[in-house]
Motif scaffolding. Structure first.
Motif, PDB file in Angstrom:
ATOM      1  N   ASN A 299       0.822  -1.133   0.082  1.00  0.00           N
ATOM      2  CA  ASN A 299      -0.367   0.076   0.177  1.00  0.00           C
ATOM      3  C   ASN A 299       1.358   1.371  -0.120  1.00  0.00           C
ATOM      4  N   GLN A 300       2.560   1.250  -0.347  1.00  0.00           N
ATOM      5  CA  GLN A 300       2.996   2.366  -0.443  1.00  0.00           C
ATOM      6  C   GLN A 300       2.883   3.393   1.244  1.00  0.00           C
ATOM      7  N   LYS A 301       3.440   3.214   1.954  1.00  0.00           N
ATOM      8  CA  LYS A 301       3.997   4.152   3.342  1.00  0.00           C
ATOM      9  C   LYS A 301       4.727   4.806   2.850  1.00  0.00           C
ATOM     10  N   PRO A 302       4.733   5.489   3.426  1.00  0.00           N
ATOM     11  CA  PRO A 302       6.186   6.589   3.685  1.00  0.00           C
ATOM     12  C   PRO A 302       6.894   6.118   3.829  1.00  0.00           C
ATOM     13  N   GLY A 303       8.295   6.203   3.423  1.00  0.00           N
ATOM     14  CA  GLY A 303       9.934   5.555   3.957  1.00  0.00           C
ATOM     15  C   GLY A 303       9.564   5.096   5.379  1.00  0.00           C
ATOM     16  N   GLU A 304       9.458   5.506   5.815  1.00  0.00           N
ATOM     17  CA  GLU A 304      10.365   4.909   7.177  1.00  0.00           C
ATOM     18  C   GLU A 304       9.626   4.061   7.889  1.00  0.00           C
ATOM     19  N   THR A 305       8.001   4.198   7.599  1.00  0.00           N
ATOM     20  CA  THR A 305       6.771   3.056   7.662  1.00  0.00           C
ATOM     21  C   THR A 305       7.628   1.161   6.893  1.00  0.00           C
ATOM     22  N   GLN A 306       7.703   2.154   5.314  1.00  0.00           N
ATOM     23  CA  GLN A 306       8.259   1.132   4.468  1.00  0.00           C
ATOM     24  C   GLN A 306       8.991   0.080   5.506  1.00  0.00           C
ATOM     25  N   SER A 307      10.556   1.081   5.694  1.00  0.00           N
ATOM     26  CA  SER A 307      12.023   0.474   6.205  1.00  0.00           C
ATOM     27  C   SER A 307      11.125  -0.171   7.199  1.00  0.00           C
ATOM     28  N   ASP A 308      10.459   0.228   8.594  1.00  0.00           N
ATOM     29  CA  ASP A 308       9.656  -1.027   9.843  1.00  0.00           C
ATOM     30  C   ASP A 308       9.594  -2.216   9.328  1.00  0.00           C
ATOM     31  N   LEU A 309       8.036  -1.491   8.401  1.00  0.00           N
ATOM     32  CA  LEU A 309       7.572  -3.513   7.423  1.00  0.00           C
ATOM     33  C   LEU A 309       8.638  -4.388   6.958  1.00  0.00           C
ATOM     34  N   ASP A 310       9.452  -3.507   6.651  1.00  0.00           N
ATOM     35  CA  ASP A 310      10.539  -3.990   5.671  1.00  0.00           C
ATOM     36  C   ASP A 310      11.265  -5.877   6.914  1.00  0.00           C
ATOM     37  N   ILE A 311      11.402  -4.522   8.272  1.00  0.00           N
ATOM     38  CA  ILE A 311      12.177  -5.334   9.671  1.00  0.00           C
ATOM     39  C   ILE A 311      11.067  -5.945   9.831  1.00  0.00           C
ATOM     40  N   ILE A 312       9.817  -5.696  10.028  1.00  0.00           N
ATOM     41  CA  ILE A 312       8.676  -7.018  10.186  1.00  0.00           C
ATOM     42  C   ILE A 312       8.600  -8.330   9.331  1.00  0.00           C
ATOM     43  N   VAL A 313       9.427  -8.200   7.696  1.00  0.00           N
ATOM     44  CA  VAL A 313       8.895  -9.180   7.098  1.00  0.00           C
ATOM     45  C   VAL A 313      10.042 -10.043   7.097  1.00  0.00           C
ATOM     46  N   ASP A 314      11.014  -9.326   7.511  1.00  0.00           N
ATOM     47  CA  ASP A 314      12.422  -9.636   7.849  1.00  0.00           C
ATOM     48  C   ASP A 314      12.344 -10.811   9.274  1.00  0.00           C
ATOM     49  N   GLN A 315      11.196 -10.439   9.526  1.00  0.00           N
ATOM     50  CA  GLN A 315      12.282 -11.031  11.586  1.00  0.00           C
ATOM     51  C   GLN A 315      10.940 -12.471  10.696  1.00  0.00           C
ATOM     52  N   ALA A 316       9.801 -11.987  10.778  1.00  0.00           N
ATOM     53  CA  ALA A 316       8.950 -12.626  10.959  1.00  0.00           C
ATOM     54  C   ALA A 316       9.493 -14.377   9.955  1.00  0.00           C
ATOM     55  N   ARG A 317      10.074 -13.494   8.697  1.00  0.00           N
ATOM     56  CA  ARG A 317      10.694 -15.217   7.813  1.00  0.00           C
ATOM     57  C   ARG A 317      11.939 -15.778   8.224  1.00  0.00           C
ATOM     58  N   ARG A 318      12.551 -14.867   9.279  1.00  0.00           N
ATOM     59  CA  ARG A 318      13.397 -15.548  10.379  1.00  0.00           C
ATOM     60  C   ARG A 318      12.260 -16.741  11.081  1.00  0.00           C
ATOM     61  N   ALA A 319      11.879 -15.745  11.666  1.00  0.00           N
ATOM     62  CA  ALA A 319      11.214 -16.848  12.689  1.00  0.00           C
ATOM     63  C   ALA A 319      10.438 -18.088  11.920  1.00  0.00           C
ATOM     64  N   ALA A 320      10.370 -17.753  10.946  1.00  0.00           N
ATOM     65  CA  ALA A 320       9.368 -19.039   9.894  1.00  0.00           C
ATOM     66  C   ALA A 320      10.565 -19.500   9.821  1.00  0.00           C
ATOM     67  N   LYS A 321      11.893 -19.328   9.187  1.00  0.00           N
ATOM     68  CA  LYS A 321      13.258 -20.778   8.609  1.00  0.00           C
ATOM     69  C   LYS A 321      13.689 -21.228  10.424  1.00  0.00           C
ATOM     70  N   ILE A 322      12.821 -20.919  11.306  1.00  0.00           N
ATOM     71  CA  ILE A 322      13.533 -21.523  11.981  1.00  0.00           C
ATOM     72  C   ILE A 322      12.178 -22.608  12.639  1.00  0.00           C
ATOM     73  N   VAL A 323      10.998 -22.028  12.272  1.00  0.00           N
ATOM     74  CA  VAL A 323       9.327 -23.513  11.903  1.00  0.00           C
ATOM     75  C   VAL A 323       9.885 -24.500  11.112  1.00  0.00           C
ATOM     76  N   ARG A 324      10.521 -23.792   9.779  1.00  0.00           N
ATOM     77  CA  ARG A 324      10.612 -25.056   8.903  1.00  0.00           C
ATOM     78  C   ARG A 324      11.950 -25.409   9.333  1.00  0.00           C
ATOM     79  N   GLY A 325      12.983 -25.469   9.613  1.00  0.00           N
ATOM     80  CA  GLY A 325      14.123 -26.459  10.292  1.00  0.00           C
ATOM     81  C   GLY A 325      13.282 -27.135  11.551  1.00  0.00           C
ATOM     82  N   LEU A 326      12.517 -26.692  12.650  1.00  0.00           N
ATOM     83  CA  LEU A 326      11.909 -27.390  13.115  1.00  0.00           C
ATOM     84  C   LEU A 326      11.941 -28.440  12.533  1.00  0.00           C
ATOM     85  N   LEU A 327      10.334 -28.469  11.922  1.00  0.00           N
ATOM     86  CA  LEU A 327       9.966 -29.365  11.158  1.00  0.00           C
ATOM     87  C   LEU A 327      10.773 -30.353  10.523  1.00  0.00           C
TER      88      LEU A 327
END
Ligand SMILES: Nc1ncnc2c1ncn2[C@@H]1O[C@H](COP(=O)(O)OP(=O)(O)OP(=O)(O)O)[C@@H](O)[C@H]1O
Ligand SMILES: [Mg+2]
Length: 603
Positions: A241-269
């Motif tokens: 939804n193209q939010k301003p720059g700062e929000t975008q980078s915050d969102l990037d962090i959320i996605v990155d960190q959640a992906r990291r958690a997802a990778k751990i879950v995949r490892g566990l599985l």
């Protein structure tokens, strides 16, 4: 008593008196020896005691024991007096062309008073230890008419010749010694067997422990799948939804960190063996070569030199090449980390071979493919070694490692019905062994996995029914699919799906497997009888492939299944790849201007 009487008496001469005394001393010594021999079951101690006594009672310069190796028929030095004991013990003496060999083959004692003139004398021993054998007395060691070896004494004191009496004395000792050696050998075999059994038992316990941790971990991983899918999904929605720059980078962090958690879950599985391995004919050597090529730069920049000893005759076997590559990547990375952290570099050697398993509990007539990954890093301390395959066990500092690498390897190799273990002497590096069964390859023409659905029935305006009891997932997937141009109905239980399926001819049905009330498989069976064409358009999305009943169901029906955690973008990419929907080239759905809400009254 008259003087003449006295002169006619057969009184012992001084010499024969001395001989008698000496014989008595020897007999007493042999009695004592017999007592001592019966008190030890430690083979090495016993053999050393015997040769020391043999030297003593025969008054000789050196003594040794050679035992027959039943499997090879060779004679091995097992004990020897003198400073060069270690060198002598490494020697193998041939049965043909040696005095010891002659004694064993003829099962008779032998006196050789001029060794240099006897063609049977095996001279290599003298050369090796810089010794001069002048005379030899050897007697066989026999138990129940079976010759188990030879005891030899060398160079009688004062260079006297060996006598028949020396032979008798040594034979008396040998008779006692042979029984004691046989007992000690039996005891040692028994001890070895007990040790092997204990090790096998502890491996089994370890495997069982890991399996039960795996079940616990799988449960937690499943529970994490849904919230993670939602977090990533909503964050990705916001990103588009193209939010301003700062929000975008915050969102990037959320996605990155959640992906990291997802990778751990995949490892566990993976550790919990949620993903049954693919079965393709693979060449293990190729997988190792490609792994090392992949990691070559990483290894070189950490001062690691690597080499391989790959047996060119390794047969093809059925296995999952990606999963095996992951195993070798994890092993190599661990070795790299250990060596570069401790010594700033090191050497990595990967060897492949075939042969019987090294594990005593395995069948000797079933050869395996063995991969040995060896490093010369710091090694693994004994108290840590039993724990390295436990999930989350790590000696790295926080943030450096999750401790899942080895447990993932264990999960993968166990799923291939193989074994993985490590051996290490601290300070001398670590060696990992992977053994895989050799499964005769089945050459399959359908090398690539078939598309999820027949694309010809679908278009970008696809009508899609989503069925999932997790409302958050339902919402986020609906919004993504709508952004991709699809028309979506979303319901959170099976019962609500039935009327929709009656009314609408869906192009695609995305359905969870396990839901309260009507389950995914029940919806599939319903469609099979009511509308078989639609049944062919159903795809399951689930985190439940571990359940054996679910696995059987999927195998029997051949219904495609995507496993969670799957992010909405991955889902769209997969659907786009299979032609089920249309998407822009990078797989990201086309933008639609306004915010969209999900259709369907179940939300
Ligand atoms: N080659 C090795 N040399 C020394 N120690 C090792 C070696 N391989 C594994 N280990 C030990 O085993 C532990 C567990 O390894 P594992 O791969 O499971 O986790 P990790 O490497 O610590 O973390 P991750 O793999 O998740 O980054 C390591 O932390 C280390 O202590
Ligand atoms: Mg690791």
């Amino acid at each position: 008593m008259s003087a003449s009487q006295k002169a006619g008496d057969k009184t012992p001469t001084a010499e024969s008196y001395r001989q008698l005394q000496e014989q008595n001393r020897q007999l007493r010594r042999i009695l004592e020896i017999t007592r001592i021999l019966n008190t030890t079951l430690n083979l090495d101690t016993l053999l050393n005691t015997i040769i020391a006594m043999a030297r003593d009672i025969t008054a000789t310069e050196a003594a040794s024991i050679l035992l027959l190796e039943p499997s090879s028929g060779e004679l091995h030095f097992k004990a020897a007096t003198g400073a060069k004991e270690a060198e002598v013990k490494s020697l193998v003496v041939p049965l043909e062309g040696s005095i010891a060999g002659w004694i064993v083959t003829h099962n008779r004692p032998l006196i050789v008073n001029k060794a240099s003139e006897d063609h049977r004398h095996y001279q290599q021993v003298d050369h090796l230890i810089n010794f001069s054998t002048r005379s030899i007395l050897g007697v066989p060691l026999s138990v129940k008419n079976r010759t188990i070896g030879v005891i030899e004494v060398v160079n009688k004191a004062k260079d006297l010749p060996f006598t028949e009496h020396d032979r008798e004395i040594l034979e008396t000792l040998a008779a006692q010694a042979a029984i004691a050696i046989e007992n000690a050998q039996l005891y040692k075999n028994l001890q070895d067997q007990i040790k092997a059994r204990e090790e096998a038992q502890s491996r089994l316990l370890h495997t069982e422990k890991l399996a039960s941790i795996g079940q616990l971990v799988a449960g937690i991983a499943h529970e994490l799948n849904n919230p993670l899918t939602s977090i990533i999904g909503y964050a990705q929605l916001l990103q588009y939804n193209q939010k301003p720059g700062e929000t975008q980078s915050d969102l990037d962090i959320i996605v990155d960190q959640a992906r990291r958690a997802a990778k751990i879950v995949r490892g566990l599985l993976t550790f919990a063996r949620q993903h049954p391995p693919e079965q393709k004919p693979v060449q293990i050597n190729d997988i190792i070569n490609s792994t090392l090529n992949l990691l070559d730069y990483e290894l070189r920049t950490h001062n690691i030199t690597w080499r391989t000893h790959l047996d060119p005759n390794i047969p093809l076997t059925m296995a999952d090449p990606n999963q095996l590559q992951q195993v070798f990547v994890n092993l190599t990375n661990n070795a790299r980390y250990a060596m570069s952290t401790a010594h700033g570099g090191g050497e990595l050697t990967i060897t492949t071979e075939t042969g019987p398993s090294l594990l005593p509990e395995s069948l000797p007539d079933q050869p395996v493919i063995r991969v040995i990954v060896q490093d010369n890093g710091p090694g693994i301390p004994p108290d840590i070694l039993p724990r390295i395959f436990d999930p989350f066990f790590t000696t790295k500092s926080v943030g450096e490692g999750t401790g899942l690498g080895m447990s993932v390897c264990h999960g993968i190799i166990s799923e291939h019905k193989g074994h993985i273990w490590a051996e290490s002497s601290p300070g001398e590096g670590a060696t990992f062994f992977v053994e895989l069964p050799i499964v005769a390859p089945v050459l399959d023409s359908t090398a690539d996995s078939p598309p999820l659905l027949d694309a010809s029935t679908l278009n970008s305006q696809a009508r899609i029914l989503l069925v999932d009891d997790e409302k958050e997932i339902l919402t986020v997937l609906t919004r993504f699919l709508q952004k991709a141009g699809c028309r979506v109905d979303a319901v959170s239980n099976g019962r609500a799906a039935f009327p929709l399926l009656e009314q609408t001819d869906y192009d695609l049905i995305l359905c969870d497997i396990r839901m309260p009330g009507i389950s995914g498989p029940e919806i599939y069976r319903y469609l099979q009888t009511k509308n078989p064409v639609q049944a062919g358009r159903l795809i399951f999305i689930t985190g439940d492939v571990v359940n054996p009943a679910t696995q059987r169901f999927l195998e029997e029906t051949g219904v495609p299944c995507l496993s969670k955690p799957i992010t909405p973008i991955e889902l769209l990419q997969k659907l786009a790849q299979s032609g089920a929907i249309e998407a822009s080239p990078d797989g990201i759905p086309a933008e639609s201007p306004e915010d969209i809400t999900a259709e369907g009254d179940e939300l």
